[in-house]
Design an enzyme around this catalytic site. Structure first.
Site, PDB file in Angstrom:
ATOM      1  N   CYS A   1       0.836  -1.203   0.000  1.00 24.89           N
ATOM      2  CA  CYS A   1       0.000   0.000   0.000  1.00 24.89           C
ATOM      3  C   CYS A   1       0.876   1.260   0.000  1.00 24.89           C
ATOM      4  O   CYS A   1       1.568   1.522  -0.968  1.00 24.89           O
ATOM      5  CB  CYS A   1      -0.984  -0.039   1.170  1.00 24.89           C
ATOM      6  SG  CYS A   1      -2.377   1.096   0.944  1.00 24.89           S
TER       7      CYS A   1
ATOM      8  N   HIS B   1      -3.708  -5.245   0.592  1.00 25.18           N
ATOM      9  CA  HIS B   1      -3.195  -5.683   1.902  1.00 25.18           C
ATOM     10  C   HIS B   1      -3.181  -7.211   1.996  1.00 25.18           C
ATOM     11  O   HIS B   1      -4.203  -7.821   2.307  1.00 25.18           O
ATOM     12  CB  HIS B   1      -4.056  -5.100   3.027  1.00 25.18           C
ATOM     13  CG  HIS B   1      -3.835  -3.637   3.229  1.00 25.18           C
ATOM     14  ND1 HIS B   1      -2.848  -3.142   4.046  1.00 25.18           N
ATOM     15  CD2 HIS B   1      -4.449  -2.556   2.680  1.00 25.18           C
ATOM     16  CE1 HIS B   1      -2.872  -1.816   4.012  1.00 25.18           C
ATOM     17  NE2 HIS B   1      -3.828  -1.435   3.185  1.00 25.18           N
TER      18      HIS B   1
ATOM     19  N   GLU C   1      -1.956  -8.984   4.258  1.00 22.74           N
ATOM     20  CA  GLU C   1      -1.987  -9.441   5.656  1.00 22.74           C
ATOM     21  C   GLU C   1      -3.388  -9.646   6.204  1.00 22.74           C
ATOM     22  O   GLU C   1      -3.554 -10.305   7.231  1.00 22.74           O
ATOM     23  CB  GLU C   1      -1.205  -8.461   6.554  1.00 22.74           C
ATOM     24  CG  GLU C   1      -1.850  -7.107   6.777  1.00 22.74           C
ATOM     25  CD  GLU C   1      -1.594  -6.085   5.665  1.00 22.74           C
ATOM     26  OE1 GLU C   1      -1.814  -4.892   5.912  1.00 22.74           O
ATOM     27  OE2 GLU C   1      -1.196  -6.481   4.553  1.00 22.74           O
TER      28      GLU C   1
ATOM     29  N   SER D   1      -0.806 -13.091  38.558  1.00 16.81           N
ATOM     30  CA  SER D   1      -2.214 -12.678  38.664  1.00 16.81           C
ATOM     31  C   SER D   1      -3.171 -13.799  38.283  1.00 16.81           C
ATOM     32  O   SER D   1      -4.357 -13.737  38.575  1.00 16.81           O
ATOM     33  CB  SER D   1      -2.466 -11.491  37.739  1.00 16.81           C
ATOM     34  OG  SER D   1      -2.369 -11.907  36.380  1.00 16.81           O
ATOM     35  N   GLY D   2      -2.650 -14.825  37.595  1.00 24.82           N
ATOM     36  CA  GLY D   2      -3.538 -15.851  37.045  1.00 24.82           C
ATOM     37  C   GLY D   2      -3.952 -15.524  35.624  1.00 24.82           C
ATOM     38  O   GLY D   2      -4.624 -16.307  34.963  1.00 24.82           O
TER      39      GLY D   2
ATOM     40  N   SER E   1       1.320 -13.359  32.946  1.00 22.29           N
ATOM     41  CA  SER E   1       2.097 -13.701  34.149  1.00 22.29           C
ATOM     42  C   SER E   1       2.160 -15.215  34.347  1.00 22.29           C
ATOM     43  O   SER E   1       3.153 -15.747  34.851  1.00 22.29           O
ATOM     44  CB  SER E   1       1.531 -13.009  35.397  1.00 22.29           C
ATOM     45  OG  SER E   1       0.255 -13.506  35.739  1.00 22.29           O
ATOM     46  N   SER E   2       1.119 -15.933  33.907  1.00 24.76           N
ATOM     47  CA  SER E   2       1.115 -17.399  34.049  1.00 24.76           C
ATOM     48  C   SER E   2       2.185 -18.039  33.167  1.00 24.76           C
ATOM     49  O   SER E   2       2.888 -18.964  33.589  1.00 24.76           O
ATOM     50  CB  SER E   2      -0.258 -17.965  33.683  1.00 24.76           C
ATOM     51  OG  SER E   2      -1.252 -17.462  34.552  1.00 24.76           O
TER      52      SER E   2
END
Length: 525
Positions: free
Chosen positions: A85, A181, A183, A235-236, A240-241
């Site tokens: 583009c 595009h 993508e 935090s779960g 973070s897990s």
């Protein structure tokens, strides 16, 4: 072990809403890529040493003064270049072609391009054949300006009725331009085109895959922290897990996870986090039950922004207290991911490639003096989830709907009270349970319940009751920037409403939110 960064593509961002999508597609193909602003220096490109460069789209006009341009070195680096583009337009203009401003005849949405010449980018790709035997491709256009003359050495590869150069190439230099595009999913064979570019034209190997990324992350973590101890706020949530699992594999018991139960979590969430990470995976977890502390701090506060700040501040205080107890900890781990790291390159200053420091723990105290460990900072969210699966985390936890950082603190409208949170938790659990039962959970992007601090009259048996109101919210969205309310079946909504009112003493009325975004936001606060 194969080097996952050995082959790589550099994507230069000119401000298009689709640029991160290009990066995600290249990674899905199995090739590492990075996304930088358009005004990088030759030295930076040389240091990165890409196997190929993609010039992405953007909202500007090449015909306007001071509009962005690719660094000249891009065309002298000796590597393949793909302009998409705006990227095609600036490539054309910089190499001696011409671009004209679109006057009322831009193309937006679905288009069919007719192939005019062979090109390595389009090898063996065809969606249909025209009456006179020409290959046709279904693509997605979004442009006003267009190339009116291509540079010397280039050939026209495809056209549409209004765009004579829908694609161009210089096979000798391996320069390619597409006005559409590739993508987006609407371009049916877009992934094959990007795959041709990354694997065949640039010669990259598909080394970027979950198992290799995990191996690489574990090696790097071992190297970075050595025998030191690391502390992580767990935090779960997904990020973070996954960080916890990677660090657990790399350093085992030298990781201490601090799980703060703020009293604003979903039903049984604290118990589930402790069972999964503590009992099942054997992580070393400090469980802080801080419900009263958070609720005391929130007492009397109804403003959403103030509530967020209070929740953030109390979390930092608690985390700081726990971190000080881990006297041997030298490192703080965080779940920073790649979109946190990228500044959108469409910034007015053009300095957007300066990486922003992103603290998703919310401004931890400066005197903590811990080094920072961010094993996910190269990864998009969908990659983090795939890695989580590979590490053994359950699918339903990794692909759960988004949950706000302040939790129920922003789903209880106005002042937050324990009574309100308890009612909301149960109502929300019923809604989510019924969505799963009806096989609707994965058909909506996000669903949750909101507690309204208003009472409404209801009838139960022979008596009247005067109780609280909750609202159900479900939306469909691709990117969470815009969203449609989900048209859930009436009988389903009726079933959820009946269960909530009959099973939860304290709720007398259930409403359904039918606001789109815009004008409304997805969350109520």
């Amino acid at each position: 072990m194969s080097d996952i960064h050995e082959h790589k593509i550099l994507i230069l961002d000119f401000g298009s809403q689709y640029t991160q999508l290009i990066a995600r597609r290249i990674r899905e193909i199995g090739v590492y890529c990075e996304l930088w602003a358009w005004d990088v220096t030759e030295a930076q490109i040389r240091e990165f040493a890409p196997n190929g460069i993609i010039l992405a789209g953007g909202p500007e006009s090449v015909t306007a003064d001071n509009s962005p341009r690719a660094p000249e070195y891009v065309f002298n680096a000796g590597v393949p270049v793909l302009g998409i583009c705006y990227g095609m337009q600036t490539m054309s203009e910089q190499l001696g072609g011409k671009v004209i401003q679109g006057v009322g005849e831009g193309e937006f949405g679905y288009a069919q391009i007719e192939m005019l010449a062979q090109s390595a980018l389009f090898k063996d790709i065809e969606d249909a054949v025209s009456a006179d035997g020409k290959s046709l491709l279904d693509v997605w256009m979004s442009h006003g300006d267009k190339v009116s003359a291509i540079p010397e050495g280039f050939v026209a590869v495809a056209k549409t009725d209004t765009c004579p150069f829908a694609a161009m190439s210089c096979e000798e230099k391996r320069f390619y331009g597409v006005q559409f595009h590739p993508e987006v999913t609407h371009t049916r064979q877009g992934m094959r085109m990007l795959s041709h570019f990354a694997l065949d034209i640039c010669g990259c190997a598909a080394n970027w895959k979950p198992s290799s990324i995990i191996e690489d992350a574990i090696e790097r973590l071992k190297k970075q922290v050595g025998d030191d101890e690391v502390i992580l706020g767990l935090s779960g949530g997904v990020d973070s897990s996954v960080v916890a699992m990677l660090l657990h594999r790399a350093i085992g018991k030298k990781l201490t996870c601090v799980f703060v139960d703020n009293g604003l979590l979903r039903l049984n969430e604290a118990k589930q986090v402790m069972e999964m990470f503590g009992d099942h995976f054997g992580l070393n977890i400090v469980h802080v039950d801080a419900e009263n502390r958070f609720l005391d701090a929130l007492k009397g506060e109804a403003d959403p922004e103030a509530k967020r700040k209070i929740i953030g501040r109390v979390f930092v205080e608690i985390f700081d207290e726990e971190a000080k107890k881990c006297v041997n900890a030298k490192w703080l781990a965080q779940g920073t991911i790649y979109p946190d790291v990228i500044e959108s390159a469409g910034s007015a200053t053009g300095k957007a490639h300066v990486i922003k420091s992103h603290h998703n723990v919310g401004g931890l105290p400066d005197d903590m003096e811990l080094g920072l460990v961010e094993p996910l900072r190269e990864l998009f969210k969908d990659e983090v989830r795939k890695i989580g699966l590979e590490l053994g985390l359950p699918y339903n936890m990794l692909y759960r709907h988004p949950f706000p950082g302040p939790g129920l603190g922003v789903r209880v409208l106005g002042e937050v009270k324990k009574e309100y949170c308890d009612l909301l938790r149960r109502a929300d659990a019923i809604f989510i349970e019924e969505l799963h039962k009806a096989d609707l959970y994965n058909k909506v992007s996000q669903a949750f319940t909101v507690f309204l601090p208003v009472r409404s009259v209801g009838v139960m048996g022979d008596g009247r009751k005067y109780d609280w109101v909750v609202s159900l919210r479900a939306v469909e969205t691709i990117d969470f920037m815009t969203a449609h309310w989900a048209h859930l079946p009436y009988d389903f909504l009726g079933r959820v409403s009946n269960r909530i009112i009959n099973e939860i003493d304290g709720i007398s009325r259930v409403v359904y939110d039918i606001s789109g975004k815009p004008p409304a936001t997805i969350e109520w606060e």
